[in-house]
Design a protein around this motif. Structure first.
Motif, PDB file in Angstrom:
ATOM      1  N   LEU A 162       0.851  -1.187   0.000  1.00 36.63           N
ATOM      2  CA  LEU A 162       0.000   0.000   0.000  1.00 36.63           C
ATOM      3  C   LEU A 162       0.883   1.232   0.000  1.00 36.63           C
ATOM      4  O   LEU A 162       2.048   1.164   0.397  1.00 36.63           O
ATOM      5  CB  LEU A 162      -0.889   0.017   1.246  1.00 36.63           C
ATOM      6  N   THR A 163       0.340   2.361  -0.400  1.00 37.19           N
ATOM      7  CA  THR A 163       1.103   3.611  -0.396  1.00 37.19           C
ATOM      8  C   THR A 163       0.455   4.605   0.547  1.00 37.19           C
ATOM      9  O   THR A 163      -0.721   4.945   0.385  1.00 37.19           O
ATOM     10  CB  THR A 163       1.178   4.212  -1.815  1.00 37.19           C
ATOM     11  N   ALA A 164       1.218   5.034   1.537  1.00 37.81           N
ATOM     12  CA  ALA A 164       0.773   6.101   2.433  1.00 37.81           C
ATOM     13  C   ALA A 164       1.043   7.430   1.744  1.00 37.81           C
ATOM     14  O   ALA A 164       2.133   7.646   1.226  1.00 37.81           O
ATOM     15  CB  ALA A 164       1.521   6.014   3.752  1.00 37.81           C
ATOM     16  N   SER A 165       0.056   8.294   1.732  1.00 37.85           N
ATOM     17  CA  SER A 165       0.180   9.577   1.032  1.00 37.85           C
ATOM     18  C   SER A 165       0.619  10.687   1.967  1.00 37.85           C
ATOM     19  O   SER A 165       0.334  10.662   3.168  1.00 37.85           O
ATOM     20  CB  SER A 165      -1.159   9.966   0.402  1.00 37.85           C
ATOM     21  N   ASN A 166       1.282  11.677   1.400  1.00 37.04           N
ATOM     22  CA  ASN A 166       1.737  12.846   2.147  1.00 37.04           C
ATOM     23  C   ASN A 166       0.544  13.533   2.813  1.00 37.04           C
ATOM     24  O   ASN A 166      -0.410  13.899   2.146  1.00 37.04           O
ATOM     25  CB  ASN A 166       2.451  13.803   1.197  1.00 37.04           C
ATOM     26  N   GLY A 167       0.586  13.676   4.134  1.00 38.85           N
ATOM     27  CA  GLY A 167      -0.444  14.381   4.876  1.00 38.85           C
ATOM     28  C   GLY A 167      -1.697  13.587   5.177  1.00 38.85           C
ATOM     29  O   GLY A 167      -2.610  14.098   5.814  1.00 38.85           O
ATOM     30  N   ALA A 168      -1.774  12.338   4.740  1.00 39.37           N
ATOM     31  CA  ALA A 168      -2.965  11.513   4.983  1.00 39.37           C
ATOM     32  C   ALA A 168      -2.698  10.554   6.141  1.00 39.37           C
ATOM     33  O   ALA A 168      -1.828   9.697   6.057  1.00 39.37           O
ATOM     34  CB  ALA A 168      -3.334  10.733   3.723  1.00 39.37           C
ATOM     35  N   ALA A 169      -3.447  10.712   7.219  1.00 40.65           N
ATOM     36  CA  ALA A 169      -3.250   9.877   8.404  1.00 40.65           C
ATOM     37  C   ALA A 169      -3.872   8.496   8.256  1.00 40.65           C
ATOM     38  O   ALA A 169      -3.499   7.577   8.970  1.00 40.65           O
ATOM     39  CB  ALA A 169      -3.824  10.560   9.634  1.00 40.65           C
ATOM     40  N   THR A 170      -4.830   8.355   7.335  1.00 41.18           N
ATOM     41  CA  THR A 170      -5.509   7.065   7.185  1.00 41.18           C
ATOM     42  C   THR A 170      -5.165   6.414   5.856  1.00 41.18           C
ATOM     43  O   THR A 170      -4.824   7.088   4.884  1.00 41.18           O
ATOM     44  CB  THR A 170      -7.034   7.218   7.289  1.00 41.18           C
ATOM     45  N   LEU A 171      -5.306   5.108   5.852  1.00 41.82           N
ATOM     46  CA  LEU A 171      -4.998   4.302   4.681  1.00 41.82           C
ATOM     47  C   LEU A 171      -6.071   3.235   4.568  1.00 41.82           C
ATOM     48  O   LEU A 171      -6.301   2.482   5.520  1.00 41.82           O
ATOM     49  CB  LEU A 171      -3.622   3.666   4.876  1.00 41.82           C
ATOM     50  N   SER A 172      -6.759   3.169   3.439  1.00 43.32           N
ATOM     51  CA  SER A 172      -7.842   2.198   3.258  1.00 43.32           C
ATOM     52  C   SER A 172      -7.299   0.827   2.914  1.00 43.32           C
ATOM     53  O   SER A 172      -6.311   0.695   2.200  1.00 43.32           O
ATOM     54  CB  SER A 172      -8.784   2.657   2.145  1.00 43.32           C
ATOM     55  N   LEU A 173      -7.994  -0.195   3.417  1.00 43.11           N
ATOM     56  CA  LEU A 173      -7.640  -1.586   3.148  1.00 43.11           C
ATOM     57  C   LEU A 173      -8.617  -2.182   2.150  1.00 43.11           C
ATOM     58  O   LEU A 173      -9.753  -1.721   2.044  1.00 43.11           O
ATOM     59  CB  LEU A 173      -7.686  -2.393   4.447  1.00 43.11           C
ATOM     60  N   PRO A 174      -8.212  -3.235   1.450  1.00 43.95           N
ATOM     61  CA  PRO A 174      -9.136  -3.895   0.536  1.00 43.95           C
ATOM     62  C   PRO A 174     -10.311  -4.505   1.293  1.00 43.95           C
ATOM     63  O   PRO A 174     -10.184  -4.876   2.463  1.00 43.95           O
ATOM     64  CB  PRO A 174      -8.294  -5.000  -0.113  1.00 43.95           C
ATOM     65  N   SER A 175     -11.453  -4.628   0.636  1.00 40.47           N
ATOM     66  CA  SER A 175     -12.644  -5.160   1.297  1.00 40.47           C
ATOM     67  C   SER A 175     -12.505  -6.634   1.665  1.00 40.47           C
ATOM     68  O   SER A 175     -13.221  -7.121   2.539  1.00 40.47           O
ATOM     69  CB  SER A 175     -13.871  -4.968   0.408  1.00 40.47           C
ATOM     70  N   ASP A 176     -11.583  -7.355   1.033  1.00 41.06           N
ATOM     71  CA  ASP A 176     -11.397  -8.773   1.356  1.00 41.06           C
ATOM     72  C   ASP A 176     -10.284  -8.994   2.385  1.00 41.06           C
ATOM     73  O   ASP A 176      -9.865 -10.119   2.622  1.00 41.06           O
ATOM     74  CB  ASP A 176     -11.132  -9.593   0.098  1.00 41.06           C
ATOM     75  N   PHE A 177      -9.837  -7.925   3.037  1.00 38.93           N
ATOM     76  CA  PHE A 177      -8.792  -8.015   4.054  1.00 38.93           C
ATOM     77  C   PHE A 177      -9.313  -8.797   5.257  1.00 38.93           C
ATOM     78  O   PHE A 177     -10.405  -8.552   5.754  1.00 38.93           O
ATOM     79  CB  PHE A 177      -8.381  -6.603   4.482  1.00 38.93           C
ATOM     80  N   LEU A 178      -8.511  -9.767   5.744  1.00 42.32           N
ATOM     81  CA  LEU A 178      -8.927 -10.580   6.880  1.00 42.32           C
ATOM     82  C   LEU A 178      -8.063 -10.368   8.116  1.00 42.32           C
ATOM     83  O   LEU A 178      -8.579 -10.201   9.206  1.00 42.32           O
ATOM     84  CB  LEU A 178      -8.908 -12.067   6.505  1.00 42.32           C
ATOM     85  N   ALA A 179      -6.753 -10.429   7.971  1.00 49.00           N
ATOM     86  CA  ALA A 179      -5.880 -10.362   9.142  1.00 49.00           C
ATOM     87  C   ALA A 179      -4.526  -9.779   8.748  1.00 49.00           C
ATOM     88  O   ALA A 179      -4.103  -9.876   7.602  1.00 49.00           O
ATOM     89  CB  ALA A 179      -5.687 -11.745   9.742  1.00 49.00           C
ATOM     90  N   LEU A 180      -3.855  -9.227   9.750  1.00 48.48           N
ATOM     91  CA  LEU A 180      -2.545  -8.622   9.538  1.00 48.48           C
ATOM     92  C   LEU A 180      -1.513  -9.341  10.391  1.00 48.48           C
ATOM     93  O   LEU A 180      -1.719  -9.551  11.580  1.00 48.48           O
ATOM     94  CB  LEU A 180      -2.593  -7.139   9.946  1.00 48.48           C
ATOM     95  N   ASP A 181      -0.425  -9.735   9.769  1.00 50.53           N
ATOM     96  CA  ASP A 181       0.687 -10.331  10.499  1.00 50.53           C
ATOM     97  C   ASP A 181       1.747  -9.295  10.829  1.00 50.53           C
ATOM     98  O   ASP A 181       2.306  -9.287  11.917  1.00 50.53           O
ATOM     99  CB  ASP A 181       1.344 -11.455   9.690  1.00 50.53           C
ATOM    100  N   LEU A 182       2.026  -8.416   9.873  1.00 52.79           N
ATOM    101  CA  LEU A 182       3.138  -7.492  10.006  1.00 52.79           C
ATOM    102  C   LEU A 182       2.891  -6.292   9.106  1.00 52.79           C
ATOM    103  O   LEU A 182       2.416  -6.443   7.980  1.00 52.79           O
ATOM    104  CB  LEU A 182       4.430  -8.204   9.585  1.00 52.79           C
ATOM    105  N   LEU A 183       3.201  -5.106   9.604  1.00 53.42           N
ATOM    106  CA  LEU A 183       3.112  -3.897   8.796  1.00 53.42           C
ATOM    107  C   LEU A 183       4.459  -3.205   8.845  1.00 53.42           C
ATOM    108  O   LEU A 183       4.982  -2.924   9.933  1.00 53.42           O
ATOM    109  CB  LEU A 183       2.007  -2.965   9.317  1.00 53.42           C
TER     110      LEU A 183
END
Length: 126
Positions: free
Chosen positions: A51-72
């Motif tokens: 994913l790409t974090a944008s300049n000045g944007a505190a939030t980042l959208s995830l795909p609708s089929d996202f289930l779990a996160l192991d590592l960011l």
């Protein structure tokens, strides 16, 4: 041939049970099995996502089929750094500081969004 619900019903009813009068119970059983197993981790449904974090944007959208996160992780120059999971209140405090935009070091997950802190001062790959 891709498996469709009708293919599965025909196969179970016709090939295994040798009955064509019980499609509705077969459909209910297949749908119950899908609900039971759809959120389970399997090797074929795990992916690495960039994913790409944008300049000045505190939030980042995830795909609708996202289930779990192991590592960011965030990529900066030629290095990769792990982001630390924090509570929403900590993230809000970190982002409330004036002039706090910088390389993100922390995140929290709210539904299908990540909130990053500090707020990115540039575009970063995550």
């Amino acid at each position: 041939m891709p498996a469709t619900l009708q293919n599965i019903v025909d196969r179970i009813g016709g090939d295994y049970l040798v009955r064509t009068d019980i499609d509705a119970p077969i459909i209910r059983a297949v749908q119950a099995a899908i609900r039971h197993y759809e959120r389970k981790r399997w090797p074929w449904n795990e992916v690495t996502l960039t994913l790409t974090a944008s300049n000045g944007a505190a939030t980042l959208s995830l795909p609708s089929d996202f289930l779990a996160l192991d590592l960011l992780e965030v990529q900066f120059q030629s290095s990769t750094y792990e982001l630390h999971r924090e509570s929403l209140s900590i993230i809000k405090q970190m982002n409330a500081a004036p002039g706090g935009n910088n390389l993100p070091t922390s995140f929290t997950q709210r539904g299908y969004t990540f909130e990053l802190a500090p707020i990115p001062d540039s575009a970063y790959l995550l």
